[in-house]
Design an enzyme around this catalytic site. Structure first.
Site, mmCIF file in Angstrom:
data_model
loop_
_atom_site.group_PDB
_atom_site.id
_atom_site.type_symbol
_atom_site.label_atom_id
_atom_site.label_comp_id
_atom_site.label_asym_id
_atom_site.label_seq_id
_atom_site.Cartn_x
_atom_site.Cartn_y
_atom_site.Cartn_z
ATOM 1 N N ARG A 1 0.854 -1.184 0.000
ATOM 2 C CA ARG A 1 0.000 0.000 0.000
ATOM 3 C C ARG A 1 0.892 1.237 0.000
ATOM 4 N NH1 ARG A 1 -1.906 2.653 4.650
ATOM 5 N NH2 ARG A 1 -1.150 0.900 5.891
ATOM 6 N N LYS B 1 6.083 3.370 4.564
ATOM 7 C CA LYS B 1 6.563 2.174 3.869
ATOM 8 C C LYS B 1 7.744 2.493 2.946
ATOM 9 C CE LYS B 1 2.069 -0.106 4.203
ATOM 10 N NZ LYS B 1 2.415 -1.307 4.994
#
Length: 838
Positions: free
Chosen positions: A560, A565
C-alpha cells in the site's frame, strides 16, 4: 418416523467426488443454471460452471461441518473484520479440495484450456491491503485446523477502486467486481436482522416491574446474509465467511409509498443500500465518516444478533455465552461489539449490568495492527451520539465504572486521561482502541517487536493495569495459496524432494536445507524461478509497455502506498544509481528491474504524488540508451491478489524498508520468503523474526533501529544531511530541479521539502547511506549464482514459522480456548476403506 424423513435422507446423500461425477455436475450447471447449450458456451460460462460444481461439494461438506458443530455443542468463534481480501477462489478451492488435476483433465478432455480459467474470475473486492489479506489467510487455516469458526464481514458491491494510471497519475475507477455475479456466494433470504440508527432512548417498565432502557424512533434498515464457503486442506471441514448486505426495511418504506411520498421512499432505500456499496468511503468529508461508522455498526450488530440467535437455538442460560461463542475483533473497526453486546444483554435480555459486563469481557478479544497513535480510530462524539445514542450511553457508563475503579486504586489523573474511552479535548472523541482494550479478555500484537512497542509505548498505561491481557500472535500466511497454488512448479519440485508432509506442516520445509548446495536441485530451482520471471515479464510488457530482461535482478516493492513504507527511499536509490550510470556508463552494474505496485488512498495526495514521481523517473530511465537493459523501472497498476500471485514467485529481492517501529508486522515479506526471494529490510515488524529464522547470512538488514531512532529524533537535521552528503544532494536537486518533469515545473517541490525543511518524518535521509551500502553488497552477491541460489533455498526452507496455521493454532489455544472438531481426512478415509478398518 418424521414426515420429512425421505427428504432428510436425500439431503444427507453427498455428491460423489470423482471426475465422472464432476463432469455430470459441470454439464448440469452449464445447461440448467446458466441456460447455455452447445453453440453458445463462453469461457466465462465454463468458469462459472466449474465454480458451481466446486460449490456443490463445499455445500455438502459445510452441512456436514455444521452438523458436527451442533452435535458437539462446539464453542463458535466469530472473526470480525471490515476486510477479507480473498482474491480469486477457484484455484485455491480446487487445491484444498484435491480437485485441481481432475478439473484440468476434465476441461482438457472437452477441449477447453484450463490455464485460461483463472482469468475469467475477478478478484473479490472485499478488501484493500494486509488487514484483509491476513483475514483471508486465517479463514483457510481455520478450516484446515478443523476449528468451529466463522468470518464476518460486509458484502461490498464495489471494491476500494480499480487503479488506472494516466500520464503517471493514479486515477480511481469503480471496481465493479460483482458485475457478472458471484458463483461462490449463497444468499440467505431467511437470515436477516434489523439495524437501527439515529433516534433516542427512553426508560420503560416491563410487565414484571423491571426498569429498562430502549432505543426508539430513528431509521431502521435490514442486514441480509451472504455466505462464501472456504474449504480446509485435506479435511472435510468447511469454514463460512458470512457477509452482510444492507437493504431498506420494507415496512418502513411501504409507509412512505402508501402516503404518496415516493421520492422519500426511494431516497431512503438508496441510502440504506449505500452502506454496503463501497469499501472505505472517503473519510475526508463528514458524509464519508458517517458512512464508515454505519458500516462498522452494521457488521457488529448483524453478526452479534446472528450469533445470539444461534446460541439461543441451543442454550437457555445466557451466562453460558462465553462457553459457546467468542468474538475476535480484527483491529478497532469492530470495537463497537463491546457496546453492542452490552446493549443486547441489558436492553433485549434484561441482564443486570455486572452480569452483562462479565459475559461481554469474557467473550471478546482485540487484535491491534498499528504502532502509530494517529492511526488509532476515534469518532467525533457529536456524530457518534447522533447515529448511536444508546451505545454512547453504554460507553459512558463503561468508562465511568472503569475510571472509578482506577481512582479507587490511586491511579493519577494523568493516566486516567490516557486510558479514558472518551477523549476530553475541545472536540470530544470516542477512542475505539481504548473501548476494545477495556472490553476484551485479551489484546494482541501481530509481531514480537510490535507487541513490545504496544507494551512499552502505545498502550503502556493499559499494560501497567492489565499485563495479563497482552499477548503476541505473529502473523502468518497460508502457503496453500502463496506457494501450492501460486507457484505450482516450485511446489512440485519441493514435494519431489521431501515428500508432501510440508503441505500440512510448513516446518517440514527445513528438509530443503540439505539440498541447498546440491547443484542439480539448484539448477531445477533456478529454472522454475526463471520461468516465473518470464511470465511476469510478459505482464510487465502488457500492462506497462516496458520490455525487461528476465536474467536481471527482479527487485520488488509492492505495498500500500504510504510514506512510512518508504517507496520513496527505494526511488531515491534508483535515481542515485541512474546518476552514477550516467556519469560513468562503463561502470560495473548488476542489471536490475525495479518493480513497484500499490494503491494510494484517494485522499492521500502525497502518496499519489510519489506514484507520479515513480512514473516520471521510470519514463526518463527506461528511454535512456546509456543505461539500456541495465536498469528498468516499472509500476504495475491495480495491485491485487491475482497480480501478487505472479509477482511473489518471480521476485529475486524483496524490499521491506519501512522506518523501524512503524510497521506492525507485514505479511508480504513472508510470501516473498516462502517463494525463495531474499529480503532487504529494516529491523521492523516481522522482519526481526524472519531474520532470526533465516539467519544473518541469508538476510540483508540496514538502517536505524527503534532505539537508535528514539535517540536520533531529538537532534535529527535532514537539511544538514542534504547540504553535506553530495550524493543525496544530487538526487534531491534532480527532483527539485524538474529533471524528471520538465513539462510540469515545480511539481515535485513538495516531496523535496518533505525530505528536507519539512523534517523527513520517516528518516529516509538518515537511513540512505546504510541502504546504499547493503544494496552494493546485494549487487555483488547476486552475480554469484551459486551463493544466491543457496540463500534463496535457505529462505524458503526456513519460512515454516510464518504459516497462518501456526498463528491460528495459537489464537485457538491461548485466546479463544477452542479445540478442533476433528474429522477424517479423505486420505485417511481411503486408507481405512482399503484396509477394511471402518
Amino acid at each position: 418416523m418424521s414426515k420429512h424423513q425421505k427428504l432428510y435422507e436425500l439431503l444427507e446423500r453427498t455428491q460423489r467426488f470423482d471426475k465422472e461425477s464432476l463432469f455430470r455436475a459441470f454439464a448440469h450447471h452449464i445447461e440448467y443454471r446458466l441456460g447455455k447449450y452447445k453453440d453458445n458456451i463462453t469461457a466465462r460460462d465454463v468458469y462459472q460452471a466449474v465454480a458451481f460444481t466446486m460449490r456443490d461439494t463445499l455445500i455438502d461438506r459445510w452441512n456436514e461441518t455444521q452438523d458436527i458443530f451442533k452435535r458437539d455443542k462446539a464453542k463458535r468463534v466469530y472473526y470480525l473484520s471490515m476486510e477479507f481480501l480473498l482474491g480469486r477462489l477457484l484455484d485455491t478451492s480446487m487445491v484444498n479440495l484435491g480437485a485441481r488435476e481432475m478439473v484440468r483433465d476434465m476441461l482438457t478432455e472437452i477441449d477447453y484450456d484450463p490455464d485460461e480459467l483463472p482469468d475469467q474470475e475477478p478478484d473479490a473486492g472485499l478488501g484493500n491491503g494486509g488487514l484483509g489479506r491476513l483475514a483471508a489467510c486465517f479463514l483457510d487455516s481455520m478450516a484446515t485446523l478443523d476449528l468451529p469458526t466463522f468470518g464476518c464481514g460486509l458484502r461490498y458491491e464495489y471494491g476500494i477502486f480499480h487503479q488506472e494510471i494516466e500520464g503517471g497519475y493514479q486515477k480511481e475507477a469503480p471496481d465493479n467486481w460483482l458485475q457478472h455475479g458471484n458463483p461462490w456466494e449463497i444468499m440467505r433470504q431467511d437470515v436477516i436482522y434489523p439495524v437501527r440508527f439515529y433516534g433516542h432512548t427512553e426508560r420503560y417498565v416491563t410487565p414484571t416491574g423491571k426498569t429498562l432502557m430502549r432505543w426508539v424512533d430513528g431509521e431502521s434498515l435490514v442486514a441480509q446474509a451472504y455466505d462464501i464457503l472456504i474449504p480446509g486442506f485435506q479435511t472435510r471441514t468447511v469454514a463460512n465467511l458470512r457477509l452482510w448486505r444492507t437493504t431498506a426495511s420494507s415496512q418502513f418504506h411501504f409507509d412512505y409509498f402508501n402516503h404518496g411520498d415516493y421520492m422519500r421512499a426511494v431516497e431512503d432505500k438508496q441510502r440504506s443500500e449505500n452502506i454496503s456499496k463501497v469499501l472505505y468511503p472517503n473519510e475526508n468529508v463528514i458524509q464519508g465518516r458517517e458512512l464508515r461508522l454505519k458500516q462498522e455498526y452494521v457488521l457488529v450488530s448483524a453478526t452479534l444478533q446472528d450469533a445470539m440467535a444461534t446460541f439461543l437455538s441451543e442454550e437457555t442460560d445466557l451466562k453460558r455465552i462465553p462457553d459457546r461463542m467468542f468474538f475476535q475483533m480484527n483491529d478497532t473497526h469492530p470495537a463497537l461489539a463491546v457496546a453492542e453486546l452490552m446493549r443486547l444483554l441489558l436492553d433485549e435480555k434484561g441482564v443486570a449490568w455486572d452480569d452483562a459486563w462479565s459475559i461481554t469481557t469474557k467473550s471478546l478479544a482485540y487484535t491491534n495492527h498499528t504502532v502509530m497513535p494517529e492511526a488509532l480510530e476515534k469518532w467525533d462524539l457529536e456524530m457518534f451520539q447522533r447515529l448511536l445514542p444508546r451505545h454512547l450511553e453504554i460507553i459512558y457508563e463503561i468508562n465511568q465504572r472503569f475510571l472509578d475503579s482506577l481512582r479507587a486504586k490511586g491511579v493519577s489523573d494523568e493516566i486516567l486521561a490516557h486510558v479514558s474511552i472518551i477523549e476530553d479535548q475541545p472536540v470530544k472523541k470516542v477512542r475505539m482502541a481504548n473501548l476494545a482494550i477495556v472490553g476484551s479478555s485479551a489484546v494482541n500484537g501481530v509481531a514480537a517487536l510490535h507487541t513490545d512497542l504496544l507494551k512499552k509505548d502505545l498502550f503502556k498505561e493499559f499494560y501497567a493495569i492489565w499485563p495479563e491481557k497482552f499477548q503476541n500472535k505473529t502473523n502468518g500466511i497460508t502457503h496453500r495459496r502463496w506457494l501450492i497454488a501460486a507457484n505450482p512448479q516450485l511446489s512440485d519440485l519441493i514435494t519431489a524432494k521431501i515428500g508432501n508432509d510440508w503441505m500440512l506442516d510448513l516446518d517440514r520445509l527445513h528438509k530443503l536445507e540439505e539440498f541447498a548446495n546440491d547443484p542439480d536441485f539448484g539448477n531445477d530451482w533456478n529454472r522454475i524461478r526463471r520461468a516465473n520471471k518470464e511470465r511476469l515479464a510478459k505482464i510487465i510488457q502488457r500492462d506497462c509497455g516496458i520490455t525487461v530482461n528476465p536474467d536481471a535482478m527482479f527487485d520488488t516493492h509492492i505495498k500500500r502506498m504510504h510514506e512510512y513504507k518508504r517507496q520513496l527511499l527505494n526511488l531515491l536509490r534508483v535515481i542515485g544509481d541512474y546518476q552514477k550510470l550516467k556519469a560513468n556508463p562503463k561502470m560495473e552494474y548488476t542489471p536490475r528491474v525495479v518493480l513497484f505496485a500499490g494503491k494510494a488512498a484517494p485522499g492521500y495526495l502525497r502518496a499519489k504524488l510519489i506514484i507520479k514521481l515513480i512514473h516520471s523517473v521510470g519514463n526518463v530511465i527506461n528511454k535512456d540508451r546509456d543505461v539500456a537493459d541495465r536498469l528498468k523501472v516499472a509500476f504495475l497498476p491495480n495491485f491485487r491478489v491475482s497480480l501478487a500471485e505472479r509477482m511473489y514467485p518471480a521476485t529475486d529481492l524483496s524490499e521491506q524498508i519501512s522506518t523501524a517501529g512503524t510497521e506492525a508486522s507485514g505479511t508480504g515479506n513472508m510470501k516473498f520468503m516462502l517463494n525463495g526471494a531474499l529480503t532487504v529490510g529494516t529491523l521492523d515488524g516481522a522482519n526481526v523474526e524472519m531474520l532470526e529464522e533465516a539467519g544473518d547470512e541469508n538476510f540483508y538488514i540496514f538502517g536505524n533501529t527503534v532505539d537508535q531512532i528514539e535517540t536520533l529524533q531529538h537532534t535529527y537535521n535532514p537539511v544538514l544531511i542534504y547540504e553535506q552528503n553530495l550524493e543525496i544532494r544530487a538526487i534531491l536537486d534532480a527532483i527539485k530541479g524538474d529533471y524528471f518533469n520538465p513539462e510540469a515545473q515545480g511539481l515535485f517541490q513538495e516531496i523535496f521539502h518533505s525530505l528536507t525543511y519539512g523534517g523527513d518524518k520517516y528518516l529516509l535521509l538518515a537511513d540512505y547511506p546504510s541502504y546504499i551500502d547493503v544494496q552494493a553488497r546485494i549487487s555483488r552477491e547476486f552475480l554469484d549464482r551459486k551463493l544466491w541460489t543457496r540463500k534463496s533455498i535457505m529462505n524458503a526452507a526456513r519460512s515454516g514459522k510464518f504459516t497462518s496455521d501456526r498463528t491460528i493454532d495459537q489464537y485457538a489455544k491461548e485466546i479463544w480456548h477452542v479445540k478442533p472438531i476433528r474429522q477424517r481426512s479423505p486420505r485417511l478415509e481411503s486408507v481405512i476403506k482399503e484396509h477394511g478398518l471402518a
